[in-house]
Design an enzyme around this catalytic site. Structure first.
Site, PDB file in Angstrom:
ATOM      1  N   CYS A 433       0.846  -1.200   0.000  1.00  0.00           N
ATOM      2  CA  CYS A 433       0.000   0.000   0.000  1.00  0.00           C
ATOM      3  C   CYS A 433       0.878   1.245   0.000  1.00  0.00           C
ATOM      4  O   CYS A 433       0.925   1.986  -0.969  1.00  0.00           O
ATOM      5  CB  CYS A 433      -0.927  -0.017   1.209  1.00  0.00           C
ATOM      6  SG  CYS A 433      -2.292  -1.185   1.053  1.00  0.00           S
ATOM      7  N   GLU A 435       4.049   1.028   2.128  1.00  0.00           N
ATOM      8  CA  GLU A 435       5.203   0.643   2.915  1.00  0.00           C
ATOM      9  C   GLU A 435       6.514   0.915   2.169  1.00  0.00           C
ATOM     10  O   GLU A 435       6.521   1.170   0.971  1.00  0.00           O
ATOM     11  CB  GLU A 435       5.111  -0.848   3.281  1.00  0.00           C
ATOM     12  CG  GLU A 435       3.904  -1.219   4.105  1.00  0.00           C
ATOM     13  CD  GLU A 435       2.695  -1.657   3.299  1.00  0.00           C
ATOM     14  OE1 GLU A 435       2.033  -2.619   3.711  1.00  0.00           O
ATOM     15  OE2 GLU A 435       2.408  -1.034   2.248  1.00  0.00           O
TER      16      GLU A 435
END
Length: 796
Positions: A433, A435
């Site tokens: 997402c 990270e």
């Protein structure tokens, strides 16, 4: 085809007409491999199961394809990783085809195969069953009362990592196999530690054999199809496919075409090995560029042909569909595989890394218009050219929900905070997402648990008891009416945070133990050079850099707004007593409409208002400090602010809050403001968001913004969007992503899904087709603030 977009449109139509299905046959072949190696070390059983999958899985080549492969027996199917989480499907055999979130069609034959050839063997053996049998009691209490969600990684596995793509392209699988064979030949099982290394290298060799054999099977199929093809153009394409698959990924890639097919073949292989999201493509414009440049200069390739192949790659990545159980799917709805691909940023010398392929990566998303791959850009405000940012802005305003934009300097500092030296941190890539990761060098779990920030406020307001279930969930911090000062109340919130953190870390230690013993990944380990050098699987920490488990905090605005409301209403202005506020919350504001009105009118995060924002830095720094107190097998615990779609189901467990939020409604997504409460325009929102200590949240911070399409229309709108993105970087905010779609369109899509089959929206750090989301998630997206004026106003 005369125009490369004719092929892409044909492939798009094929994809959109494809039903999402469940593939249990991979699980069958894996199980056969485990049975064949019964009594052998777990890593050898896993490697043999993977090799058996490669040898027996159904393969296909679709019309119009130039790049080939698939993780399952057809496009858009989910696969079951039986050794990780076989039992998650047991109770869903009759509902998986029609369930509320992410349904997968499962045939009667598939159900029979699962029951007769898979299920019984894995009872009490798969990692999920072991996890549930050993889970600490206090962790189960928090989980069963909705304060944390902690099964996700036990179900899905590693993911959120970026393989060593340069290593694959440079050496090929045969070169890596040679490394394993040479290392194995030097070992002596009479030496301490060598036996385990021997098992590892044998497993690597088996994984190599499987990957090479699978590629050759595709070459054989292409040759067979070519022999039966009457169309001379398609026959030539099929023969080219056969030629390429005969070479890669077995041997080093020599051309742009071969490089793309090698990457795709390996991507599918590691996804087959473990059904996990986010095996990221990373900085593809950097490692693919030498092949592109050489082919262009040699006249082997035109720019249009290169774009066509890249677009084909995008469609093949979109075919991956993450299988999750019904509960987990609610927390990450939309079949999200979140394969991040990221152009831009800087090079090893600190210079602008943007090249011709950087623009083509963005163009591929503009051409294909699918939810995957999860395209983003690294934007370095002092080094990357305006033309690159402009290209990104042009894609964003098309309403594709991509690219997300990352502030390069913040990402680099996140890697530094993970212990990576600056000599390598410059090469970071967004992952999953939002990270952070490092290609071929970093092992991590990025979302092993979700922590409800709204929940910790409820615990402080109700002495550790859930209003939803009436059960004691957390420690006792006393009657809130006895808190004499705001600091007393804030300290109670902090005590519950500390308790939740301790319980989550206990779960992480258990997950590490189980993963080290029962979740080896020999195919993934192939492209991690340090794994090969050490003779140690990725699961054991063989990567160069290893990070402690990553935890997601959910409901950032909810905790800030609630703390601000209590301070303002109870202690500063004394407009209401703590006793009366608690009564109103217990009643979910029924009969206390005047109290709710005060709560809603209290200062709100997202407006550059010191009365709310004063607490942002302190509360979120406290969360990080608590997690970083704990060591794990792989380093300090890490944190992120990326709720996926978990803010909606987690919100169902949280009672009314001092912010004015009613019980059971969604918590706020990401790090943005609660929908409708940020009324001073986008710049004020960014000023509030900049109070978060982004670089310390090393798993990333995720900001959603929804804009009226009229705001970005024309040259003026494009320039305004670019200025907003530069402001974000100036304020040191890590990430932003946009939904450029109006409320009316979303409502119409909800009511008439067939008219909006390919409408893309940004859910959290990933995109999804709006019509494939559950109604609750759709409603939450519709309810987000819609910015309609660059200076101030919003529409809700």
């Amino acid at each position: 085809m005369a125009n490369y977009m004719d092929r892409i449109e044909a492939l798009r139509a094929q994809y959109l007409a494809t039903r999402v299905e469940m593939d249990v046959y991979n699980a069958k072949y894996l199980t056969e491999g485990f049975k064949e190696y019964e009594g052998q070390p777990w890593i050898l059983r896993k490697a043999n199961g993977f090799r058996n999958q490669c040898r027996k899985k159904d393969i296909y080549i679709l019309d119009h394809e130039l790049l080939v492969g698939g993780s399952g027996f057809k496009p858009r199917c989910g696969i079951l990783c039986a050794d990780s989480s076989c039992s998650i499907i047991d109770k869903e055999l009759d509902t998986i085809s029609t369930r509320k979130f992410d349904p997968f069609f499962l045939s009667e034959e598939g159900k029979k195969v699962f029951k007769e050839e898979v299920s019984e063997y894995w009872k009490n053996k798969c990692l999920l069953d072991r996890w549930r049998a050993m889970a600490p009691e206090d962790m189960e209490t928090l989980r069963n009362n909705g304060m944390i969600f902690i099964d996700r990684k036990a179900v899905r596995g590693y993911g959120e990592t970026t393989p060593g793509w340069q290593r694959l392209l440079k050496l090929g699988i045969s070169g890596i196999r040679k490394e394993a064979e040479e290392a194995l030949a030097k070992l002596d099982d009479s030496h301490v530690g060598d036996l385990e290394k021997m098992f590892f290298y044998k497993a690597e060799i088996m994984a190599c054999e499987g990957i090479i054999e699978l590629a050759h099977r595709h070459a054989d199929l292409a040759e067979k199809m070519a022999a039966e093809c009457d169309d001379p153009l398609r026959r030539a394409e099929l023969l080219k496919i056969a030629q390429v698959c005969r070479r890669v990924p077995e041997f080093p890639a020599e051309t742009y075409y071969e490089a793309l097919q090698s990457i795709l073949s390996y991507e599918y292989a590691i996804y087959m090995e473990q059904n996990a999201s986010s095996y990221n493509l990373g900085r593809i414009d950097q490692y693919l560029y030498p092949y592109y440049k050489a082919d262009i200069e040699a006249g082997r390739l035109t720019k249009d042909e290169a774009q066509e192949l890249l677009d084909c790659m995008w469609i093949k990545i979109a075919e991956l569909s993450l299988f999750q159980d019904a509960v987990t799917a609610e927390y990450a709805a939309g079949y999200c595989i979140t394969v991040q691909v990221t152009p831009g940023g800087i090079d090893q010398y600190g210079n602008d890394a943007v090249n011709e392929l950087s623009y083509m990566v963005i163009q591929a998303t503009m051409d294909v218009r699918f939810k995957e791959p999860n395209m983003s850009i690294r934007y370095n405000i002092s080094k990357n050219p305006d033309s690159f940012l402009r290209k990104a802005a042009e894609a964003i305003r098309l309403g594709l929900s991509m690219p997300a934009v990352y502030h390069d300097d913040a990402g680099i500092r996140m890697l530094l905070n993970k212990g990576v030296p600056l000599s390598e941190a410059w090469d970071w890539n967004p992952c999953g997402c939002v990270e952070t990761n490092l290609s071929g060098r970093m092992k991590q779990y990025t979302d092993m648990a979700d922590l409800s920030m709204g929940g910790v406020v409820e615990m402080a307001m109700n002495d550790g008891v859930s209003r939803t279930t009436g059960k004691r969930v957390s420690i006792s911090t006393g009657d809130p009416a006895d808190f004499k000062t705001f600091e007393d109340f804030f300290n109670a919130v902090k005590k519950h945070i500390s308790y939740f953190v301790d319980v989550i870390v206990s779960g992480n230690q258990l997950l590490d133990y189980l993963s080290m013993n029962y979740r080896p990944v020999p195919a993934l380990s192939l492209t991690y050079g340090d794994c090969m050098a050490k003779g140690m699987d990725y699961s054991l920490g063989g990567a160069k850099y290893n990070c402690g488990g990553g935890v997601i905090t959910v409901g950032q605005a909810d905790v800030v707004n609630s703390l601000a409301a209590v301070k303002y209403l109870v202690y500063d202005e004394k407009k209401i007593s703590m006793t009366d506020l608690c009564k109103a919350l217990a009643a979910d504001f029924e009969g206390y409409e005047d109290v709710r009105k005060m709560c809603l009118e209290a200062p709100k995060y997202g407006n550059d208002d010191e009365r709310a924002d004063f607490v942002v830095g302190e509360v979120f720094t406290y969360v990080i400090d608590q997690f970083e107190k704990y060591d794990t097998k792989f380093g300090k615990m890490t944190t992120g602010m990326l709720p996926v779609s978990g803010n909606t189901p987690i919100g169902k467990w949280v009672g009314a809050l001092p912010s004015g939020r009613k019980a059971g409604t969604p918590l706020t997504d990401g790090i943005g403001a609660t929908g409708g409460t940020d009324v001073n325009g986008p710049t004020a929102l960014l000023k509030s968001v900049s109070r978060i200590p982004h670089a310390r949240y090393t798993q990333g911070t995720q900001l959603n913004m929804k804009m009226d399409p009229a705001m970005v229309a024309g040259e003026k709108g494009l320039v305004q969007m670019m200025n907003l993105l530069k402001t974000l970087c100036t304020l040191d905010i890590y990430h932003v992503q946009f939904n450029i779609v109006d409320r009316a369109t979303l409502i119409d899509a909800q009511q008439h899904p067939d008219k909006h089959r390919d409408l893309l929206v940004r859910v959290a750090g990933y995109s999804a087709f709006f019509v494939e989301l559950g109604k609750e998630v759709q409603d939450e997206i519709i309810g987000r603030t819609e910015i309609s004026d660059w200076g101030g106003g919003c529409g809700c």
